[in-house]
Design an enzyme around this catalytic site. Structure first.
Site, PDB file in Angstrom:
ATOM      1  N   LYS A  62     -20.986 -20.360  -8.350  1.00  0.00           N
ATOM      2  CA  LYS A  62     -20.254 -20.244  -9.608  1.00  0.00           C
ATOM      3  C   LYS A  62     -18.821 -19.783  -9.332  1.00  0.00           C
ATOM      4  CE  LYS A  62     -21.299 -20.300 -14.127  1.00  0.00           C
ATOM      5  NZ  LYS A  62     -22.281 -21.167 -14.797  1.00  0.00           N
ATOM      6  N   TYR A 100       0.871  -1.184   0.000  1.00  0.00           N
ATOM      7  CA  TYR A 100       0.000   0.000   0.000  1.00  0.00           C
ATOM      8  C   TYR A 100       0.905   1.229   0.000  1.00  0.00           C
ATOM      9  CZ  TYR A 100      -4.299   2.617   0.721  1.00  0.00           C
ATOM     10  OH  TYR A 100      -5.351   3.474   0.567  1.00  0.00           O
TER      11      TYR A 100
END
Length: 451
Positions: A106, A51
């Protein structure tokens, strides 16, 4: 599962078991997917790399050369699963919240079987234009889009527009994935009964997204259009279907089927379509009872029945076999001959992402279907075993290779990779996904289910 080993009452009880377990275990786990880091975190100082301030260097690199987004981020392995919840399984328009368990499922299969990171996105809109605009806005964050459970006829227009207007693959699994699995099963079923694709008569029950795409793939791979008799809820499709003709701008594909197919101009319902057919391809309403045993008895000898509605097939497989069908396939994993697009999309997306394909073509789908058929044929076909099973892990890297090579052959790939490299990369990603689940379970971080 066969009627010879169990009574029909026992078979029905076993068929209900997955639903009972789903209601018990979904609340226990509170869903099926979570987000996990993929980078090493050795200590607090690493956050300065991943970051701020370090991440700004990657941002500037991508700004200068946008293609670097695929190497500095996970975009190359991240897809979106997009639905509006208007055609979920065989349940119909149940809404985006109720569709979320399916989209999570899925995503689970994408990861476990294909090593693909998938994000379920259930949109609160039924407006095709709003859905198209939303998906296009998502493009910078994803390597591909999987459309799911969108009602017809808008699903056709949405897919067509997005494929034309986006620079990443857009795939509607209910259309293209289902049709690919169907073609694979079709090829091997014909081998089992000794028939040839250009000589068979095919009845298609239901003309929604799955069978419209199946019609396109079957006719592109040897089946004569005039030997197909398609049937929707109002009867067989033929040139005299003025209700479809009057709405041909909306039902473009169905009107094409009316004009091209049904050379004998058969008029009537499902019974008329099935009479004398060698193969029944059914993707219609959840059954059983949609297809009657007496209609199967009226089919040709050595009949093949694909009864693929979800969650329950149009006819129970044991009833179809008792009526004379030699080969019966359904979409369910707890029955023999599961014809399921889960055999297709994890590996196909793996291959498309690994060559950074700009689209997924019908030719890529056909190559995948033939690879699946070849895999099952090589290890041996039986009437109750015509397709790879979900736990035959070696099939999935081969699907990725078939998709990636065909994309390169057709000039829709941005990266060039050999068969060997494609297979190695796919096998590694898929093995890592399965192994990560095994490790998390062994460490108790994924708890064992109760009971």
């Amino acid at each position: 599962m066969s009627a010879g080993r169990f009574s029909k009452e026992e078979l029905l009880a076993r068929a209900r078991k997955p639903s009972e377990e789903a209601l018990r275990l979904h609340p226990f786990y509170k869903g099926k997917m979570q987000t996990m880091p993929k980078c090493a975190i050795r200590g607090f100082d690493d956050f300065a790399i991943w970051y701020s301030p370090g991440v700004a260097a990657s941002c500037r690199a991508i700004q200068a050369e946008p293609e670097l987004v695929y190497t500095h981020t996970n975009r190359a392995n991240t897809i979106a699963i997009v639905t509006d919840g208007t055609r979920v399984l065989g349940l119909g328009d149940i809404g985006p919240e109720a569709g979320l368990p399916v989209m999570e499922g899925k995503a689970l299969l994408f990861k476990y079987l294909g090593g693909v990171d998938a994000v379920p996105l259930c949109l609160r809109t039924k407006d095709p234009e709003e859905l198209i605009r939303t998906v296009k806005l998502l493009e910078p964050a994803f390597g591909a889009i999987n459309l799911e459970d969108i009602a017809q006829p808008k699903c056709f227009r949405i897919l067509e527009r997005l494929r034309a207007e986006m620079a990443i693959p857009v795939w509607h699994d209910d259309q293209q994935g289902t049709a690919t699995a169907l073609l694979a099963g079709f090829l091997n079923a014909l081998k089992c009964v000794g028939k040839e694709s250009h000589r068979v008569r095919v009845a298609m029950v239901g003309m929604g997204a799955a069978n419209v795409a199946s019609y396109r793939l079957l006719t592109a791979n040897g089946v004569e259009p005039q030997a197909i008799i398609a049937c929707d809820s109002k009867g067989t499709l033929h040139k005299g279907r003025h209700d479809i003709e009057e709405r041909q701008d909306t039902f473009v594909d169905k009107w094409r089927v009316c004009r091209e197919s049904n050379g004998d101009n058969v008029v009537g319902g499902m019974d008329a379509a099935l009479r004398g057919a060698d193969v029944c391809v059914a993707f219609s309403a959840s059954g059983p009872g949609i297809i009657r045993p007496e209609w199967v008895r009226a089919m040709a000898k050595e009949a093949i029945v694909f009864a693929c509605a979800n969650p329950n097939p149009e006819i129970w497989p044991w009833d179809a076999r008792d009526a004379g069908a030699r080969i019966v396939a359904t979409g369910r994993g707890d029955f023999p001959n599961q014809l399921n697009n889960s055999l297709v999309f994890p590996g196909l997306f793996r291959g498309a992402l690994d060559v950074r394909a700009r689209t997924i073509t019908d030719e890529m789908a056909a190559a995948v279907a033939r690879e699946l058929a070849r895999f099952a044929e090589k290890r041996g076909l039986r009437d109750d075993d015509i397709l790879p099973r979900m736990d035959e892990w070696d099939a999935f890297p081969l699907v990725a290779v078939a998709a990636g090579l065909k994309a390169q052959e057709q000039g829709v790939a941005s990266l060039a990779k050999s068969r060997e490299v494609l297979h190695q990369e796919a096998e590694r990603m898929m093995r890592q996904a399965r192994e990560s689940v095994r490790v998390l379970m062994s460490e108790g971080l994924i708890p064992a289910p109760p009971g």
